[in-house]
Design an enzyme around this catalytic site. Structure first.
Site, PDB file in Angstrom:
ATOM      1  N   PHE A   1      -3.966   3.014   5.219  1.00  0.00           N
ATOM      2  CA  PHE A   1      -2.723   3.550   6.079  1.00  0.00           C
ATOM      3  C   PHE A   1      -2.889   5.075   5.856  1.00  0.00           C
ATOM      4  O   PHE A   1      -3.133   5.645   4.729  1.00  0.00           O
ATOM      5  CB  PHE A   1      -1.434   3.083   5.165  1.00  0.00           C
ATOM      6  CG  PHE A   1      -0.205   3.754   5.840  1.00  0.00           C
ATOM      7  CD1 PHE A   1       0.263   3.306   7.026  1.00  0.00           C
ATOM      8  CD2 PHE A   1       0.394   4.693   4.953  1.00  0.00           C
ATOM      9  CE1 PHE A   1       1.606   3.795   7.437  1.00  0.00           C
ATOM     10  CE2 PHE A   1       1.920   5.267   5.283  1.00  0.00           C
ATOM     11  CZ  PHE A   1       2.133   4.665   6.626  1.00  0.00           C
TER      12      PHE A   1
ATOM     13  N   HIS B   1     -10.392   8.015   4.201  1.00  0.00           N
ATOM     14  CA  HIS B   1      -9.398   8.662   3.555  1.00  0.00           C
ATOM     15  C   HIS B   1      -8.742   7.733   2.686  1.00  0.00           C
ATOM     16  O   HIS B   1      -8.943   6.483   2.432  1.00  0.00           O
ATOM     17  CB  HIS B   1      -8.291   8.589   4.666  1.00  0.00           C
ATOM     18  CG  HIS B   1      -8.440   9.631   5.843  1.00  0.00           C
ATOM     19  ND1 HIS B   1      -9.552   9.549   6.674  1.00  0.00           N
ATOM     20  CD2 HIS B   1      -7.677  10.818   5.899  1.00  0.00           C
ATOM     21  CE1 HIS B   1      -9.459  10.603   7.378  1.00  0.00           C
ATOM     22  NE2 HIS B   1      -8.476  11.383   6.906  1.00  0.00           N
ATOM     23  N   PRO B   2      -8.301   8.640   1.510  1.00  0.00           N
ATOM     24  CA  PRO B   2      -7.722   7.485   0.287  1.00  0.00           C
ATOM     25  C   PRO B   2      -6.644   7.015   0.506  1.00  0.00           C
ATOM     26  O   PRO B   2      -5.587   7.225   1.819  1.00  0.00           O
ATOM     27  CB  PRO B   2      -7.528   8.766  -0.905  1.00  0.00           C
ATOM     28  CG  PRO B   2      -6.993   9.886   0.114  1.00  0.00           C
ATOM     29  CD  PRO B   2      -7.808   9.907   1.543  1.00  0.00           C
TER      30      PRO B   2
ATOM     31  N   GLU C   1      -1.912  17.391  -1.430  1.00  0.00           N
ATOM     32  CA  GLU C   1      -0.793  16.603  -0.433  1.00  0.00           C
ATOM     33  C   GLU C   1      -0.013  15.370  -1.127  1.00  0.00           C
ATOM     34  O   GLU C   1       1.198  15.484  -1.210  1.00  0.00           O
ATOM     35  CB  GLU C   1      -1.668  16.131   0.806  1.00  0.00           C
ATOM     36  CG  GLU C   1      -2.099  17.011   1.598  1.00  0.00           C
ATOM     37  CD  GLU C   1      -3.389  16.815   2.397  1.00  0.00           C
ATOM     38  OE1 GLU C   1      -3.559  17.902   3.120  1.00  0.00           O
ATOM     39  OE2 GLU C   1      -3.818  15.852   2.515  1.00  0.00           O
ATOM     40  N   GLN C   2      -0.892  14.544  -1.648  1.00  0.00           N
ATOM     41  CA  GLN C   2      -0.053  13.395  -2.517  1.00  0.00           C
ATOM     42  C   GLN C   2       0.555  13.798  -3.632  1.00  0.00           C
ATOM     43  O   GLN C   2       1.723  13.259  -3.955  1.00  0.00           O
ATOM     44  CB  GLN C   2      -1.249  12.287  -2.797  1.00  0.00           C
ATOM     45  CG  GLN C   2      -1.523  11.462  -1.594  1.00  0.00           C
ATOM     46  CD  GLN C   2      -2.193  10.052  -1.818  1.00  0.00           C
ATOM     47  OE1 GLN C   2      -1.872   9.430  -2.763  1.00  0.00           O
ATOM     48  NE2 GLN C   2      -3.129   9.777  -1.050  1.00  0.00           N
TER      49      GLN C   2
ATOM     50  N   SER D   1      -6.197  16.356  -0.543  1.00  0.00           N
ATOM     51  CA  SER D   1      -5.614  14.789  -0.596  1.00  0.00           C
ATOM     52  C   SER D   1      -4.884  14.958  -2.172  1.00  0.00           C
ATOM     53  O   SER D   1      -3.484  14.288  -1.952  1.00  0.00           O
ATOM     54  CB  SER D   1      -6.563  13.732  -0.645  1.00  0.00           C
ATOM     55  OG  SER D   1      -6.984  13.488   0.702  1.00  0.00           O
TER      56      SER D   1
END
Length: 174
Positions: A123, A71-72, A91-92, A88
């Site tokens: 995280f 995961h990033p 989402e980000q 991702s």
């Protein structure tokens, strides 16, 4: 715009189609969809999701850590470089984490480093359930947890992320 396939279609389609639709639900882990494939037919999208999550929950810790490390980081260098998966990035991007001011980016970078050093994985947060302030607050709070607690939180967050991704990929016909 075409609707995504229905659950009935996914229950009866060739395995290649199933994997093409669902292989990116979990970050860099198409094997999760592949492992859930033999459990077809699914009576609901929630049952499909439960089968996929059962695959993760059965992983030994080394394999789970490998999945988590795929995961990033939130607002990390991959976000700024545009090298994350499309999911991702989307989402980000909903919180513009790829375009933080330099001082904000430095704060997130420091938190990412501290978290990774403390727990051994990035995280993970279902960012779609947060605004930027609440995401930062969650980050600050979770840095004080135990590793076991954070492993559970990471799986819970992956469950939330993947359920939202499934909702985008499978048309839940009424």
């Amino acid at each position: 715009m075409d609707l995504p396939p229905t659950l009935a279609e996914l229950n009866s389609c060739p395995p290649e189609r199933f994997l093409a639709v669902l292989g990116t639900v979990f970050e860099h882990a198409p094997w999760v969809a592949e492992a859930a494939l033999p459990a077809r037919p699914f009576r609901s999208v929630d049952a499909l999701h439960a089968a996929m999550m059962a695959v993760l929950q059965a992983l030994p810790e080394p394999a789970l850590l490998e999945l988590l490390r795929g995961h990033p980081e939130l607002a990390g260098s991959a976000a700024r470089a545009g090298t994350m998966t499309a999911d991702s990035a989307d989402e980000q991007g909903s919180l513009a984490l790829q375009a933080l001011a330099a001082d904000e980016a430095a704060q997130w970078d420091a938190l990412n480093t501290a978290y990774r050093e403390r727990f051994g994985f990035p995280f993970i947060l279902c960012i779609r359930r947060h605004d930027r302030a609440s995401a930062l607050q969650a980050f600050l709070q979770r840095l004080h947890n135990t590793r076991d607690t954070e492993l559970r939180h990471a799986l819970d967050e992956i469950a939330a992320i993947s359920r939202l991704r499934l909702a985008q990929r499978v048309h839940e016909a009424a």
